[in-house]
Design a protein around this motif. Structure first.
Motif, PDB file in Angstrom:
ATOM      1  N   ASN A  30       0.846  -1.183   0.000  1.00 53.26           N
ATOM      2  CA  ASN A  30       0.000   0.000   0.000  1.00 53.26           C
ATOM      3  C   ASN A  30       0.887   1.240   0.000  1.00 53.26           C
ATOM      4  N   THR A  31       0.252   2.382  -0.092  1.00 52.19           N
ATOM      5  CA  THR A  31       0.975   3.655  -0.059  1.00 52.19           C
ATOM      6  C   THR A  31       0.696   4.367   1.254  1.00 52.19           C
ATOM      7  N   LEU A  32       1.759   4.791   1.910  1.00 51.98           N
ATOM      8  CA  LEU A  32       1.640   5.567   3.135  1.00 51.98           C
ATOM      9  C   LEU A  32       2.064   7.004   2.854  1.00 51.98           C
ATOM     10  N   VAL A  33       1.469   7.917   3.579  1.00 47.50           N
ATOM     11  CA  VAL A  33       1.835   9.324   3.456  1.00 47.50           C
ATOM     12  C   VAL A  33       2.610   9.730   4.700  1.00 47.50           C
ATOM     13  N   ALA A  34       3.837  10.187   4.494  1.00 48.90           N
ATOM     14  CA  ALA A  34       4.666  10.680   5.594  1.00 48.90           C
ATOM     15  C   ALA A  34       4.828  12.183   5.452  1.00 48.90           C
ATOM     16  N   SER A  35       4.840  12.887   6.566  1.00 47.40           N
ATOM     17  CA  SER A  35       5.022  14.333   6.513  1.00 47.40           C
ATOM     18  C   SER A  35       5.918  14.778   7.662  1.00 47.40           C
ATOM     19  N   ILE A  36       6.445  15.979   7.530  1.00 49.13           N
ATOM     20  CA  ILE A  36       7.369  16.465   8.554  1.00 49.13           C
ATOM     21  C   ILE A  36       6.652  16.777   9.869  1.00 49.13           C
ATOM     22  N   THR A  37       5.321  16.853   9.849  1.00 50.44           N
ATOM     23  CA  THR A  37       4.554  17.147  11.065  1.00 50.44           C
ATOM     24  C   THR A  37       3.811  15.932  11.611  1.00 50.44           C
ATOM     25  N   ASP A  38       3.955  14.781  10.952  1.00 45.95           N
ATOM     26  CA  ASP A  38       3.232  13.577  11.357  1.00 45.95           C
ATOM     27  C   ASP A  38       3.933  12.933  12.553  1.00 45.95           C
ATOM     28  N   ALA A  39       3.212  12.731  13.637  1.00 43.90           N
ATOM     29  CA  ALA A  39       3.810  12.135  14.833  1.00 43.90           C
ATOM     30  C   ALA A  39       4.102  10.646  14.637  1.00 43.90           C
ATOM     31  N   LYS A  40       3.224   9.935  13.892  1.00 45.38           N
ATOM     32  CA  LYS A  40       3.416   8.501  13.710  1.00 45.38           C
ATOM     33  C   LYS A  40       4.446   8.185  12.632  1.00 45.38           C
ATOM     34  N   LEU A  41       4.434   8.928  11.548  1.00 44.02           N
ATOM     35  CA  LEU A  41       5.340   8.649  10.438  1.00 44.02           C
ATOM     36  C   LEU A  41       6.022   9.962   9.999  1.00 44.02           C
ATOM     37  N   PRO A  42       6.919  10.478  10.837  1.00 48.30           N
ATOM     38  CA  PRO A  42       7.556  11.761  10.524  1.00 48.30           C
ATOM     39  C   PRO A  42       8.561  11.629   9.379  1.00 48.30           C
ATOM     40  N   LEU A 251      12.919   7.962   6.411  1.00 46.72           N
ATOM     41  CA  LEU A 251      12.030   7.591   7.511  1.00 46.72           C
ATOM     42  C   LEU A 251      12.800   6.720   8.490  1.00 46.72           C
ATOM     43  N   ARG A 252      12.355   6.748   9.752  1.00 45.79           N
ATOM     44  CA  ARG A 252      12.864   5.782  10.705  1.00 45.79           C
ATOM     45  C   ARG A 252      12.228   4.434  10.398  1.00 45.79           C
ATOM     46  N   GLU A 253      13.053   3.404  10.229  1.00 48.88           N
ATOM     47  CA  GLU A 253      12.527   2.077   9.923  1.00 48.88           C
ATOM     48  C   GLU A 253      11.573   1.611  11.019  1.00 48.88           C
ATOM     49  N   ALA A 254      11.882   1.975  12.266  1.00 48.23           N
ATOM     50  CA  ALA A 254      11.013   1.574  13.383  1.00 48.23           C
ATOM     51  C   ALA A 254       9.632   2.203  13.255  1.00 48.23           C
ATOM     52  N   ASP A 255       9.565   3.451  12.758  1.00 52.46           N
ATOM     53  CA  ASP A 255       8.265   4.101  12.589  1.00 52.46           C
ATOM     54  C   ASP A 255       7.431   3.386  11.528  1.00 52.46           C
ATOM     55  N   VAL A 256       8.081   3.000  10.420  1.00 50.41           N
ATOM     56  CA  VAL A 256       7.355   2.300   9.353  1.00 50.41           C
ATOM     57  C   VAL A 256       6.816   0.973   9.867  1.00 50.41           C
ATOM     58  N   LYS A 257       7.632   0.232  10.580  1.00 53.38           N
ATOM     59  CA  LYS A 257       7.185  -1.070  11.080  1.00 53.38           C
ATOM     60  C   LYS A 257       6.076  -0.923  12.122  1.00 53.38           C
ATOM     61  N   ALA A 258       6.131   0.168  12.891  1.00 52.68           N
ATOM     62  CA  ALA A 258       5.063   0.397  13.869  1.00 52.68           C
ATOM     63  C   ALA A 258       3.726   0.620  13.180  1.00 52.68           C
ATOM     64  N   VAL A 259       3.744   1.350  12.075  1.00 54.04           N
ATOM     65  CA  VAL A 259       2.508   1.564  11.314  1.00 54.04           C
ATOM     66  C   VAL A 259       2.017   0.246  10.729  1.00 54.04           C
ATOM     67  N   ILE A 260       2.950  -0.562  10.225  1.00 51.38           N
ATOM     68  CA  ILE A 260       2.564  -1.857   9.659  1.00 51.38           C
ATOM     69  C   ILE A 260       1.988  -2.770  10.736  1.00 51.38           C
ATOM     70  N   ILE A 261       2.589  -2.774  11.913  1.00 47.39           N
ATOM     71  CA  ILE A 261       2.064  -3.577  13.030  1.00 47.39           C
ATOM     72  C   ILE A 261       0.641  -3.156  13.373  1.00 47.39           C
ATOM     73  N   GLU A 262       0.426  -1.843  13.354  1.00 49.69           N
ATOM     74  CA  GLU A 262      -0.922  -1.345  13.627  1.00 49.69           C
ATOM     75  C   GLU A 262      -1.909  -1.836  12.573  1.00 49.69           C
ATOM     76  N   LYS A 263      -1.485  -1.834  11.307  1.00 48.07           N
ATOM     77  CA  LYS A 263      -2.349  -2.339  10.230  1.00 48.07           C
ATOM     78  C   LYS A 263      -2.615  -3.834  10.406  1.00 48.07           C
ATOM     79  N   ALA A 264      -1.550  -4.572  10.758  1.00 45.93           N
ATOM     80  CA  ALA A 264      -1.710  -6.018  10.943  1.00 45.93           C
ATOM     81  C   ALA A 264      -2.648  -6.328  12.096  1.00 45.93           C
ATOM     82  N   GLY A 265      -2.550  -5.520  13.147  1.00 47.33           N
ATOM     83  CA  GLY A 265      -3.422  -5.736  14.300  1.00 47.33           C
ATOM     84  C   GLY A 265      -4.882  -5.577  13.954  1.00 47.33           C
ATOM     85  N   GLY A 266      -5.193  -4.658  13.070  1.00 49.19           N
ATOM     86  CA  GLY A 266      -6.571  -4.459  12.667  1.00 49.19           C
ATOM     87  C   GLY A 266      -7.126  -5.631  11.903  1.00 49.19           C
ATOM     88  N   GLU A 267      -6.270  -6.363  11.221  1.00 54.61           N
ATOM     89  CA  GLU A 267      -6.736  -7.485  10.409  1.00 54.61           C
ATOM     90  C   GLU A 267      -6.628  -8.824  11.129  1.00 54.61           C
TER      91      GLU A 267
END
Length: 305
Positions: A30-42, A251-267
């Motif tokens: 999928n496509t994620l949007v990262a921004s300089i102000t995003d707390a989850k994916l800065p 991006l911080r690799e840990a931030d990307v994986k945290a977002v993916i973990i969150e997505k996996a948890g939902g499914e």
């Protein structure tokens, strides 16, 4: 790979607990949007500017008339006042070979310490007064300014050349032809990209992942200046100068994986953890603010585990 599920056996009076994890393949494309102000994916943005001068062989021949050139360190040992010197100001060696300033300069004032003068100097480009090899001279310890002769400034201002003056010639010389320049341009552009890539590897901290552009070349790569210096050296080589700028979003690799973990948890539910995995990130687009700075990026994420 995602491990999920658990089952428990309980036997009294002694308790025994067995936990068995089931491995289940899981993918995220999928496509994620990262921004300089995003707390989850800065988003982080790194910028580098580099230049280089590439030597290349010249295959042409031509009768030329060229003046030698080089660098002087022009010094003020006279007083503490700055001294302007106009373009074409003459400098003379002890055996009266004349060079002139290419552009006007201001020599800084000397420093006065305990009543004693300590010279201050400035570097300046100079060119021989006349063409020819006789101006290709070795370093000179003291150049004087003929225009100051018969004044106290004559002894107070001087110059030093640490390197030889080169490039003077009258007669046949090697010159670059169109094919030489075209090849040098390709080589220089490839080399400056390598230099920039190496600079980013040093600059980007550990744990931060730069995101490759989905295109074959970075859309942020900009050539600031390039020029041919066709005055060849003693080996028949000309010079190609190039300066370029590039940027990397990261991006911080840990931030990307945290977002993916969150997505996996939902499914998959709560009882899971990421096991062996492969993560690939690609830049598919960037947005800039009114000043032209990157403020967000679209990142294509391919995760298999």
């Amino acid at each position: 790979m995602v491990g999920i599920g658990a089952y428990v056996f309980l036997v009294l009076p002694e308790a025994s607990i067995d936990i068995s994890l089931q491995q289940k393949p899981w993918e995220f494309h999928n496509t994620l949007v990262a921004s300089i102000t995003d707390a989850k994916l800065p988003l982080q943005v790194f910028t580098e500017t580099k230049n280089l001068q590439l030597s290349f062989p010249a295959s042409g021949n031509k009768n030329v008339s060229r003046k030698a050139h080089g660098i002087l360190s022009v010094c003020n040992a006279y007083n503490s006042s700055p001294q302007p010197l106009v373009a074409t100001t003459r400098f003379s060696t002890p055996n009266n070979i004349i060079f002139r300033l290419d552009i006007g300069i201001t020599v800084p004032g000397a420093t006065i310490v305990s009543g004693k003068i300590q010279p201050n100097c400035i570097n300046a480009q100079v060119t021989a007064d006349k063409p020819g090899a006789e101006s290709n001279i070795p370093p000179v310890t003291k150049w004087l300014i003929p225009g100051f002769k018969n004044s106290p400034k004559y002894d107070g201002f001087y110059a030093v050349s640490d390197k030889a003056m080169t490039g003077g010639i009258v007669g046949g010389a090697k010159v670059p032809v169109a094919a030489d320049i075209a090849k040098a341009k390709v080589d220089a552009r490839a080399r400056i990209k390598e230099v920039l890539d190496a600079a980013f590897k040093v600059k980007v901290p550990s744990g931060i992942v730069t995101v490759n552009d989905s295109k074959s070349t970075s859309s942020s790569f900009v050539i600031i200046k390039e020029a041919v210096i066709d005055a060849t050296d003693a080996s028949g080589n000309a010079q190609y100068f190039i300066e370029a700028r590039d940027e990397r979003v990261a991006l911080r690799e840990a931030d990307v994986k945290a977002v993916i973990i969150e997505k996996a948890g939902g499914e998959l539910g709560a009882d899971y953890e990421l096991a062996d995995s492969h993560l690939e990130l690609r830049l598919t687009g960037k947005s800039r603010d009114a000043r032209g700075a990157v403020n967000s990026a679209n990142i294509a994420v391919d995760f298999t585990g």
